[in-house]
Motif scaffolding. Structure first.
Motif, PDB file in Angstrom:
ATOM      1  N   THR A  39      56.304  -2.578  12.953  1.00 41.43           N
ATOM      2  CA  THR A  39      55.387  -2.862  14.061  1.00 41.43           C
ATOM      3  C   THR A  39      54.607  -4.147  13.821  1.00 41.43           C
ATOM      4  N   MET A  40      54.095  -4.309  12.609  1.00 40.93           N
ATOM      5  CA  MET A  40      53.338  -5.523  12.283  1.00 40.93           C
ATOM      6  C   MET A  40      54.234  -6.759  12.331  1.00 40.93           C
ATOM      7  N   SER A  41      55.448  -6.630  11.828  1.00 44.86           N
ATOM      8  CA  SER A  41      56.372  -7.771  11.844  1.00 44.86           C
ATOM      9  C   SER A  41      56.699  -8.198  13.264  1.00 44.86           C
ATOM     10  N   CYS A  42      56.739  -7.224  14.178  1.00 46.31           N
ATOM     11  CA  CYS A  42      57.045  -7.529  15.578  1.00 46.31           C
ATOM     12  C   CYS A  42      55.990  -8.410  16.238  1.00 46.31           C
ATOM     13  N   VAL A  52      63.709  -4.445  18.780  1.00 51.65           N
ATOM     14  CA  VAL A  52      62.988  -3.193  19.031  1.00 51.65           C
ATOM     15  C   VAL A  52      62.961  -2.875  20.521  1.00 51.65           C
ATOM     16  N   GLU A  53      62.725  -3.891  21.342  1.00 51.96           N
ATOM     17  CA  GLU A  53      62.650  -3.667  22.786  1.00 51.96           C
ATOM     18  C   GLU A  53      63.999  -3.289  23.384  1.00 51.96           C
ATOM     19  N   GLU A  54      65.092  -3.751  22.783  1.00 55.41           N
ATOM     20  CA  GLU A  54      66.422  -3.451  23.306  1.00 55.41           C
ATOM     21  C   GLU A  54      67.002  -2.149  22.750  1.00 55.41           C
ATOM     22  N   ALA A  55      66.330  -1.543  21.787  1.00 59.02           N
ATOM     23  CA  ALA A  55      66.843  -0.310  21.171  1.00 59.02           C
ATOM     24  C   ALA A  55      66.932   0.814  22.200  1.00 59.02           C
ATOM     25  N   GLY A  56      67.887   1.717  21.966  1.00 51.94           N
ATOM     26  CA  GLY A  56      68.028   2.861  22.859  1.00 51.94           C
ATOM     27  C   GLY A  56      66.897   3.855  22.707  1.00 51.94           C
ATOM     28  N   LEU A  57      66.349   3.939  21.486  1.00 50.57           N
ATOM     29  CA  LEU A  57      65.289   4.909  21.218  1.00 50.57           C
ATOM     30  C   LEU A  57      64.431   4.439  20.050  1.00 50.57           C
ATOM     31  N   GLN A 221      51.901  -1.072   0.624  1.00 54.48           N
ATOM     32  CA  GLN A 221      50.949  -0.136   1.226  1.00 54.48           C
ATOM     33  C   GLN A 221      49.726  -0.842   1.806  1.00 54.48           C
ATOM     34  N   LEU A 222      49.479  -2.076   1.369  1.00 52.56           N
ATOM     35  CA  LEU A 222      48.333  -2.813   1.890  1.00 52.56           C
ATOM     36  C   LEU A 222      48.433  -3.052   3.389  1.00 52.56           C
ATOM     37  N   ILE A 223      49.638  -2.960   3.923  1.00 52.83           N
ATOM     38  CA  ILE A 223      49.814  -3.214   5.354  1.00 52.83           C
ATOM     39  C   ILE A 223      49.249  -2.079   6.197  1.00 52.83           C
ATOM     40  N   LEU A 224      49.088  -0.875   5.617  1.00 52.97           N
ATOM     41  CA  LEU A 224      48.647   0.281   6.397  1.00 52.97           C
ATOM     42  C   LEU A 224      47.254   0.105   7.004  1.00 52.97           C
ATOM     43  N   PRO A 225      46.232  -0.271   6.206  1.00 53.38           N
ATOM     44  CA  PRO A 225      44.921  -0.481   6.844  1.00 53.38           C
ATOM     45  C   PRO A 225      44.921  -1.633   7.835  1.00 53.38           C
ATOM     46  N   ARG A 226      45.702  -2.672   7.568  1.00 53.31           N
ATOM     47  CA  ARG A 226      45.793  -3.797   8.506  1.00 53.31           C
ATOM     48  C   ARG A 226      46.402  -3.348   9.819  1.00 53.31           C
ATOM     49  N   PHE A 227      47.459  -2.533   9.704  1.00 51.12           N
ATOM     50  CA  PHE A 227      48.100  -1.998  10.908  1.00 51.12           C
ATOM     51  C   PHE A 227      47.122  -1.147  11.706  1.00 51.12           C
ATOM     52  N   ALA A 228      46.410  -0.245  11.014  1.00 45.01           N
ATOM     53  CA  ALA A 228      45.490   0.663  11.707  1.00 45.01           C
ATOM     54  C   ALA A 228      44.416  -0.117  12.457  1.00 45.01           C
ATOM     55  N   PHE A 229      43.822  -1.124  11.806  1.00 51.28           N
ATOM     56  CA  PHE A 229      42.774  -1.914  12.441  1.00 51.28           C
ATOM     57  C   PHE A 229      43.307  -2.654  13.660  1.00 51.28           C
ATOM     58  N   ARG A 230      44.454  -3.314  13.488  1.00 49.14           N
ATOM     59  CA  ARG A 230      44.995  -4.111  14.590  1.00 49.14           C
ATOM     60  C   ARG A 230      45.418  -3.235  15.767  1.00 49.14           C
ATOM     61  N   ALA A 231      46.003  -2.064  15.454  1.00 46.89           N
ATOM     62  CA  ALA A 231      46.454  -1.170  16.522  1.00 46.89           C
ATOM     63  C   ALA A 231      45.275  -0.589  17.284  1.00 46.89           C
ATOM     64  N   LEU A 232      44.216  -0.242  16.568  1.00 53.38           N
ATOM     65  CA  LEU A 232      43.052   0.340  17.225  1.00 53.38           C
ATOM     66  C   LEU A 232      42.306  -0.705  18.071  1.00 53.38           C
ATOM     67  N   MET A 233      42.354  -1.962  17.661  1.00 50.49           N
ATOM     68  CA  MET A 233      41.680  -3.025  18.407  1.00 50.49           C
ATOM     69  C   MET A 233      42.523  -3.546  19.562  1.00 50.49           C
ATOM     70  N   TYR A 234      43.814  -3.196  19.582  1.00 52.06           N
ATOM     71  CA  TYR A 234      44.724  -3.747  20.597  1.00 52.06           C
ATOM     72  C   TYR A 234      44.330  -3.297  21.993  1.00 52.06           C
ATOM     73  N   LYS A 235      44.333  -4.232  22.925  1.00 50.01           N
ATOM     74  CA  LYS A 235      44.077  -3.927  24.334  1.00 50.01           C
ATOM     75  C   LYS A 235      45.238  -4.421  25.168  1.00 50.01           C
ATOM     76  N   ASP A 236      45.791  -3.533  25.968  1.00 50.80           N
ATOM     77  CA  ASP A 236      46.937  -3.877  26.814  1.00 50.80           C
ATOM     78  C   ASP A 236      46.511  -4.909  27.847  1.00 50.80           C
ATOM     79  N   LYS A 237      47.217  -6.034  27.887  1.00 49.47           N
ATOM     80  CA  LYS A 237      46.870  -7.114  28.812  1.00 49.47           C
ATOM     81  C   LYS A 237      47.572  -6.994  30.151  1.00 49.47           C
ATOM     82  N   SER A 238      48.465  -6.008  30.275  1.00 45.49           N
ATOM     83  CA  SER A 238      49.220  -5.890  31.524  1.00 45.49           C
ATOM     84  C   SER A 238      48.359  -5.315  32.636  1.00 45.49           C
TER      85      SER A 238
END
Length: 238
Positions: A39-42, A52-57, A221-238
């Motif tokens: 998710t972070m790499s994306c 990821v966007e073209e995946a079936g599932l 494992q250091l990516i986990l707190p970074r992921f959590a912070f970024r995901a929680l702060m994310y706001k959908d722009k659509s």
């Protein structure tokens, strides 16, 4: 973080994959077991985001993804990890038993995993396999072998996102019904790596068990707190 993960349980995911195989769809059904690292790499890798966007599932591979969905009040029902998904698929019996090609892990692990699968899951056939330490020149030959064998399920254990890139790159040539990147699952099946005991899995701290047993993973494992912070702060722009 802008990546839609369907609200499917493990049981519903198995049923969907089973249906896809029975329908004999002409196109490959790519299952991406989405974890915080992918998710972070994306967020900065446009090619991986496209894969990821073209995946079936997409499935929620990691308690971090499930917990963030809960905190965002759009909860996913449960984890659907690559390892658990593969083990559940292998347990299908009778007419639902499938053919497999195993690609990845070391030469010894790949062989041990194939032997363990055929010993433990009657009806399942490993119709082909190859370890993950092959040269670039060998890749086309391996893809050709998979194409000729036409497995129901192609299991790719090359690590993320290498597995996802390979599946996407050859999706029109693989001639498999379903392809899944499964991380280190073949090591667990082969017994070369011990999985966390059930109680650790139940309490969703399997990541901590792996860290304690493989301290070298701490950088990952250091990516986990970074992921959590970024995901929680994310706001959908659509």
């Amino acid at each position: 973080m802008g990546i839609p993960v369907p609200k499917l349980t493990m049981k519903e995911t198995i049923a969907l994959i089973d249906q896809v195989i029975d329908e004999r769809r002409p196109e490959l059904f790519h299952v991406v077991t989405l974890n915080p690292e992918i998710t972070m790499s994306c967020q900065h890798d446009a090619q991986l985001r496209n894969i990821v966007e073209e995946a079936g599932l997409l499935t929620a591979d990691g308690i971090g993804i499930v917990m963030v969905s809960q905190l965002k009040r759009n909860p996913l029902p449960e984890r659907v990890t690559g390892c658990d998904l593969l083990l559940q698929l292998l347990q299908l019996e009778g007419t639902n038993a499938r053919t497999y090609y195993l690609l990845g892990a070391s030469k010894e692990t790949n062989q041990l995993a194939a032997e363990e699968i055929e010993r433990s899951y009657p009806g399942v056939k490993v119709i082909g396999r190859h370890h993950g330490f092959y040269s670039e020149a060998e890749e086309e030959r391996i893809i050709g072998e998979i194409e000729g064998l036409s497995p129901d399920i192609l299991v790719v254990a090359l690590g993320a996102p290498r597995s996802e890139r390979l599946i996407h790159r050859y999706k029109h040539k693989l001639n498999a019904r379903v392809a899944i990147g499964v991380g280190g699952s073949l090591d667990i099946i082969a017994g070369t790596v011990k999985r966390a005991p059930a109680i650790w899995q139940k309490w969703n701290v399997e990541w901590l068990y792996r860290l304690l047993n493989q301290p070298s993973r701490w950088r990952r494992q250091l990516i986990l707190p970074r992921f959590a912070f970024r995901a929680l702060m994310y706001k959908d722009k659509s």
